[in-house]
Design an enzyme around this catalytic site. Structure first.
Site, PDB file in Angstrom:
ATOM      1  N   CYS A   2       0.887  -1.307   0.063  1.00  0.00           N
ATOM      2  CA  CYS A   2      -0.101   0.065   0.131  1.00  0.00           C
ATOM      3  C   CYS A   2       0.764   1.178  -0.178  1.00  0.00           C
ATOM      4  CB  CYS A   2      -1.036   0.037   1.165  1.00  0.00           C
ATOM      5  SG  CYS A   2      -2.155  -1.025   1.009  1.00  0.00           S
ATOM      6  N   ARG A  27       3.754  -0.752  -4.644  1.00  0.00           N
ATOM      7  CA  ARG A  27       3.425  -0.931  -3.425  1.00  0.00           C
ATOM      8  C   ARG A  27       2.151  -1.775  -3.374  1.00  0.00           C
ATOM      9  NH1 ARG A  27       7.009   0.967   0.530  1.00  0.00           N
ATOM     10  NH2 ARG A  27       5.130   0.820   2.213  1.00  0.00           N
ATOM     11  N   TRP A  75      -3.302  -2.601  -1.726  1.00  0.00           N
ATOM     12  CA  TRP A  75      -2.985  -3.863  -1.797  1.00  0.00           C
ATOM     13  C   TRP A  75      -3.886  -4.585  -0.810  1.00  0.00           C
ATOM     14  CZ3 TRP A  75      -1.032  -8.097   0.682  1.00  0.00           C
ATOM     15  CH2 TRP A  75      -0.798  -9.165   0.008  1.00  0.00           C
ATOM     16  N   ASN A  99      -1.850   2.126   5.756  1.00  0.00           N
ATOM     17  CA  ASN A  99      -0.925   0.919   5.235  1.00  0.00           C
ATOM     18  C   ASN A  99      -0.678   0.113   6.454  1.00  0.00           C
ATOM     19  OD1 ASN A  99       2.745   0.761   4.174  1.00  0.00           O
ATOM     20  ND2 ASN A  99       0.948  -0.825   3.993  1.00  0.00           N
ATOM     21  N   GLY A 100      -1.147  -1.215   6.316  1.00  0.00           N
ATOM     22  CA  GLY A 100      -0.715  -2.295   7.552  1.00  0.00           C
ATOM     23  C   GLY A 100      -1.963  -3.215   7.766  1.00  0.00           C
ATOM     24  N   GLU A 483      14.965 -19.919  -7.884  1.00  0.00           N
ATOM     25  CA  GLU A 483      14.683 -18.624  -8.208  1.00  0.00           C
ATOM     26  C   GLU A 483      14.074 -18.590  -9.664  1.00  0.00           C
ATOM     27  OE1 GLU A 483      14.279 -15.705  -6.817  1.00  0.00           O
ATOM     28  OE2 GLU A 483      14.562 -14.465  -8.579  1.00  0.00           O
ATOM     29  N   LYS A 487      10.477 -17.061 -10.349  1.00  0.00           N
ATOM     30  CA  LYS A 487      10.381 -15.873 -11.545  1.00  0.00           C
ATOM     31  C   LYS A 487       9.218 -16.375 -12.391  1.00  0.00           C
ATOM     32  CE  LYS A 487      11.892 -13.416 -10.244  1.00  0.00           C
ATOM     33  NZ  LYS A 487      12.398 -12.779  -9.136  1.00  0.00           N
ATOM     34  N   GLU A 490       5.724 -16.258 -10.677  1.00  0.00           N
ATOM     35  CA  GLU A 490       5.266 -14.900 -10.390  1.00  0.00           C
ATOM     36  C   GLU A 490       4.787 -14.214 -11.687  1.00  0.00           C
ATOM     37  OE1 GLU A 490       8.082 -12.511  -7.398  1.00  0.00           O
ATOM     38  OE2 GLU A 490       9.321 -13.262  -9.068  1.00  0.00           O
ATOM     39  N   HIS A 506      12.434 -39.545  -5.767  1.00  0.00           N
ATOM     40  CA  HIS A 506      11.770 -39.667  -4.600  1.00  0.00           C
ATOM     41  C   HIS A 506      10.247 -39.122  -4.758  1.00  0.00           C
ATOM     42  CE1 HIS A 506      15.306 -41.165  -2.477  1.00  0.00           C
ATOM     43  NE2 HIS A 506      15.721 -40.172  -3.094  1.00  0.00           N
ATOM     44  N   LYS A 605       5.283  -5.153  -4.703  1.00  0.00           N
ATOM     45  CA  LYS A 605       6.746  -5.184  -4.822  1.00  0.00           C
ATOM     46  C   LYS A 605       7.135  -5.124  -3.291  1.00  0.00           C
ATOM     47  CE  LYS A 605      10.903  -4.352  -6.704  1.00  0.00           C
ATOM     48  NZ  LYS A 605      11.458  -5.601  -6.892  1.00  0.00           N
TER      49      LYS A 605
HETATM   50  N1  HGA Z   1      -5.475  -3.500   5.320  1.00  0.00           N
HETATM   51  C1  HGA Z   1      -5.762  -2.459   4.739  1.00  0.00           C
HETATM   52  C2  HGA Z   1      -4.190  -2.072   4.231  1.00  0.00           C
HETATM   53  C3  HGA Z   1      -3.926  -2.948   3.319  1.00  0.00           C
HETATM   54  C4  HGA Z   1      -2.188  -2.742   3.167  1.00  0.00           C
HETATM   55  O1  HGA Z   1      -1.363  -2.075   3.890  1.00  0.00           O
HETATM   56  N2  HGA Z   1      -1.769  -3.607   2.216  1.00  0.00           N
HETATM   57  O2  HGA Z   1      -0.526  -3.429   1.860  1.00  0.00           O
HETATM   58  C5  HGA Z   1      -6.594  -2.757   3.371  1.00  0.00           C
HETATM   59  O3  HGA Z   1      -6.851  -4.108   3.283  1.00  0.00           O
HETATM   60  O4  HGA Z   1      -7.252  -1.909   3.006  1.00  0.00           O
END
Ligand code: HGA
Length: 610
Positions: A2, A27, A75, A99-100, A483, A487, A490, A506, A605
Site C-alpha cells: 500500500c 507497493r 493492496w 498501510n498495514g 529462483e 520468477k 510470478e 523420490h 513489490k
Molecule cells: N488492511 C488495509 C491496508 C492494506 C495494506 O496495507 N496492504 O499493503 C486494507 O486491506 O485496505
C-alpha cells in the site's frame, strides 16, 4: 505494501498526490483514491478500482482544487479490491489512509457499532476513521485524537488522518509501516517512500516506531510513543527521481535485467581492489563482528530467500562457517535455539519486508550477537534497525519480479563470504585472488549471457501453452532453479517447481510427461556427471528437456533435449551468471502469454504486511 502520499500546501495538490501514487504503485495496485480539502473545508474524495492511471484520469477531468490532501494505492488485505474498500475511508469530517493490518479490527468494529457508527467497507482500516472521529469529540485537537486512537490499535500501521474542518494540518502515525516526511518551502509532504516525493523535495525525515507527527505547511512536530516531543534527523536524498523511467525498454523488468552488469559494478565499487575484498567496506564494525562470528543465520522472504540459499553453499564451502537460511514468516513464529556468536543476516530489496523486520526484532531479543542487513534502500527500517547494513547499489527496482536486486544481493553476499573467510583464515591470499578475479570478470560475462536473448525468446514459445514446468539443479544451482521457478510463476502464472535433481526419484519423476518442460541448470562442475544421470532419468520417461550448460559440459541436442550453450565461467560466480538466462526465459514466456509483466496479478513489490 500500500502506498500513502499526503500534502499540506498552498497550491493545489491533486497532481502531486497522483504523481506520488504512480511512483508508489510498486507497493500495490488493486485500487486507489484521493481526498482533498480546500481552504473553505470542501472535501473531494475520488476512488477507483484498478491501477493508479484510472484514478489519474478521473482526477484530471474533475479539476480538483485544494491544498491539503491524502492519497493511497491499495493492496487489499481485508476486503476485496473494490471502490467501496479503496482508501481514503471517511467518518464524519475525518478521512484516513492506512498501510498495514489492524489485528483487533473486529473488536473495535463491535465497540464502534455499539456507539452508533455504520461501517460501509469490509476493511480493517475503516475502524481508524471512526475511532479518530470518536476521540475528536472529546479531544482538544486532531493530534490528541489520533494519539488516543492509535493507543487502541493492535497490529501494524502507517496512517494519515485529515480533518476537513482544519485543512491546515495532517496527522500521521507510524507503527510497523514506514512513513517519511518531505520538507518543502512553505509546504510539507509525507509518503510511505521518499520515491513518491522526489519531484517536490529532497529533504526527508523518517518517523520511528510509535511516532505520531503533526504536519502543517510550516512545521513538522513529532511525538514518540510516550507522547514526548522528539526531534528526528533530516537527511538530503541522493536518489535520482527519473531513475524509475523505462527508457527504451518495453518493461521495467526487461530494463532491470539489462542493468545488471552496471548494478554489479556499482555494488562492487570501492569494496574490492584488483585482488582483495576490503573488509572495512563491509561496515565500520564489520571486522570486529566478523572476527567473533561462529554461525550465520540468514532470514529472508521470496527472491531474497533464494539468494540466501545460494549464499549458504558459499558460506559453508568457501568460508567454512555454518549457515542456516530460513523464511522470515516461519522464523518469527518458531521457537528457535540461538547458537552462540551467531550473526543474523536479513536480506530484503526494500528493507521494509514486514516478516523480515519482525524476524530482526525478535532475533535482537533472542540474543543474536549482531544483526546485519543486505538491502537496496537506504534509510529503510531494516537498515536503520540493524547493527550494520551493506547496501546493494542496484538502483531503483520497479518491476515486481526482482532481478537486479537479487544478483546484487548475491555479489554482496560473496564479498561478505570472502571477508569472513579471510577473517577466519579459511581463505588464503591465492583463493581470495581467485574469487575477486571471478567477481571482476562477472559484469562482462553477464553482458554475454544477455546476448542469448533471441535464442531464449525462441525457446520461450515452447513454454507459453504449458501449465506446469519443473526446474532442476544440484548444489548451489538448486536455489538458482528455485529462483527461476519463482520468477516464472510470478510473471507468467505457469505453475513451476524447483527440485534438487537428486530428489527426482523420490517423487517428482511421477509427474514427467511430454506436457511438462523440464529446465536444467547444468554448468560443468563437480556434480555434472550426477546431474547427467538425473537428466537421463527424465529422458527415459519421455520428458522434454531444456538444458542451460557451457561448452565444457558436452551436451548434444536431440528430439528430447534443447541446449543453450553458454561460455564457461568460474564455478564461484556461475550461480549469478546462470540466473540471467532464467530471468530472460520467464520474461519472454510472460511476454508471449501477454501477462502484466511489471505488475503481476495479486502481488506487490514491497511486502510491508504480514
Ligand atoms: N488492511 C488495509 C491496508 C492494506 C495494506 O496495507 N496492504 O499493503 C486494507 O486491506 O485496505
Amino acid at each position: 505494501m500500500c502506498g500513502i502520499v499526503g500534502a499540506v500546501a498552498q497550491r493545489d495538490v491533486a497532481e502531486i498526490l497522483v504523481e506520488g501514487l504512480k511512483r508508489l504503485e510498486y507497493r500495490g495496485y488493486d485500487s486507489a483514491g484521493v481526498a482533498i480539502v480546500d481552504s473553505a473545508s470542501n472535501l473531494t474524495r475520488i476512488r477507483r478500482l484498478g491501477k493508479v492511471q484510472e484514478l489519474a484520469d478521473t482526477v484530471d477531468s474533475a479539476h480538483v482544487v485544494g491544498g491539503t490532501g491524502i492519497a493511497h494505492t491499495r493492496w487489499a488485505t481485508h476486503g476485496e479490491p473494490s471502490e467501496i474498500n479503496a482508501h481514503p475511508h471517511v467518518s464524519g469530517d475525518i478521512s484516513v489512509v492506512h498501510n498495514g493490518i489492524i489485528e483487533n479490527h473486529e473488536q473495535l468494529r463491535d465497540t464502534l457499532t455499539e456507539r452508533g457508527y455504520q461501517f460501509v467497507s469490509q476493511t480493517d482500516t475503516e475502524v481508524i476513521a471512526h475511532l479518530v472521529e470518536w476521540e475528536l469529540r472529546s479531544a482538544p485537537s486532531l493530534l490528541v485524537a489520533v494519539q488516543s486512537a492509535v493507543k487502541q490499535l493492535e497490529g501494524a500501521y502507517g496512517t494519515v488522518v485529515m480533518d476537513r474542518n482544519d485543512p491546515s494540518r495532517l496527522v500521521v502515525a507510524r507503527s510497523g509501516s514506514p512513513i517519511v516526511i518531505g520538507f518543502g518551502v512553505g509546504e510539507n509532504f509525507l509518503a510511505s517512500d521518499q520515491l513518491a516525493l522526489l519531484n517536490v523535495t529532497r529533504r526527508f525525515m523518517y518517523l520511528e516506531e510509535g511516532d505520531v507527527a503533526e504536519v502543517t505547511r510550516r512545521d513538522v512536530t513529532v511525538f514518540n510513543s510516550l507522547g514526548e516531543h522528539v526531534e528526528r534527523k533530516i537527511t538530503e536524498s541522493k536518489l535520482e527521481h527519473d531513475a524509475a523511467d523505462k527508457g527504451n525498454y518495453r518493461h521495467y523488468m526487461q530494463k532491470e535485467v539489462f542493468e545488471q552488469p552496471t548494478a554489479l559494478i556499482n555494488t562492487m565499487e570501492g569494496r574490492i581492489t584488483a585482488d582483495s575484498v576490503i573488509t572495512d567496506a563491509i561496515g565500520v564494525k564489520a571486522a570486529y563482528i566478523l572476527a567473533k562470528t561462529e554461525h550465520i543465520q540468514i532470514v529472508a522472504c521470496g527472491t531474497s530467500y533464494n539468494a540466501g540459499m545460494i549464499a549458504r553453499y558459499w558460506f559453508e564451502a568457501i568460508a567454512g562457517i555454518s549457515c542456516d537460511v530460513e523464511i522470515a514468516s516461519e522464523f518469527r513464529y518458531r521457537k528457535f535455539v540461538t547458537r552462540p556468536n551467531s550473526l543474523l543476516i536479513t536480506l530484503s530489496q526494500s528493507g521494509e519486508t514486514a516478516d523480515t523486520l519482525a524476524a530482526l526484532r525478535l532475533a535482537k531479543e533472542k540474543g543474536y550477537m549482531a544483526a546485519m542487513t543486505i538491502c537496496n534502500v537506504a534509510g529503510s527500517s531494516l537498515v536503520r534497525e540493524s547493527d550494520f547494513a551493506f547496501m546493494t547499489r542496484a538502483g531503483v527496482e520497479v518491476g515486481v519480479a526482482s532481478t537486479k536486486a537479487f544478483t546484487t544481493q548475491l555479489i554482496s553476499l560473496l564479498m561478505l563470504v570472502t571477508a569472513l573467510g579471510k577473517e577466519r583464515g579459511t581463505i588464503d591470499k591465492v583463493r581470495e585472488q581467485e574469487i575477486v578475479s571471478a567477481m571482476h570478470a562477472l559484469p562482462n560475462q553477464i553482458e554475454q549471457a544477455l546476448s542469448f536473448e533471441k535464442e531464449i525468446e525462441a525457446l520461450a514459445e515452447d513454454f507459453a501453452d504449458k501449465h506446469h514446468t519443473l526446474f532442476l539443479g544440484r548444489g548451489e544451482f538448486y536455489p538458482v532453479a528455485m529462483e527461476a521457478s519463482l520468477k516464472l510463476k510470478e510473471i507468467s502464472y505457469i505453475h513451476a517447481e524447483a527440485y534438487a535433481a537428486g530428489e527426482l526419484k523420490h517423487g517428482p519423476l511421477a509427474l514427467i510427461d511430454a506436457d511438462m518442460p523440464v529446465v536444467v541448470v547444468a554448468p560443468s562442475n563437480d556434480l555434472l556427471e550426477k546431474l547427467k544421470s538425473n537428466i537421463e532419468e527424465v529422458r527415459a520417461r519421455g520428458g522434454l528437456l531444456y538444458v542451460f550448460a557451457d561448452e565444457e559440459a558436452g551436451f548434444e541436442a536431440d528430439d528430447t533435449m534443447k541446449i543453450i550453450t553458454m561460455p564457461h565461467v568460474s564455478d564461484i560466480t556461475a550461480p549469478i551468471y546462470y540466473t540471467v538466462p532464467m530471468q530472460l526465459l520467464s520474461y519472454y514466456v510472460a511476454l508471449i502469454k501477454g501477462t502484466d509483466v511489471d505488475q503481476p496479478r495479486n502481488l506487490a513489490k514491497s511486502v510491508t504486511v504480514e
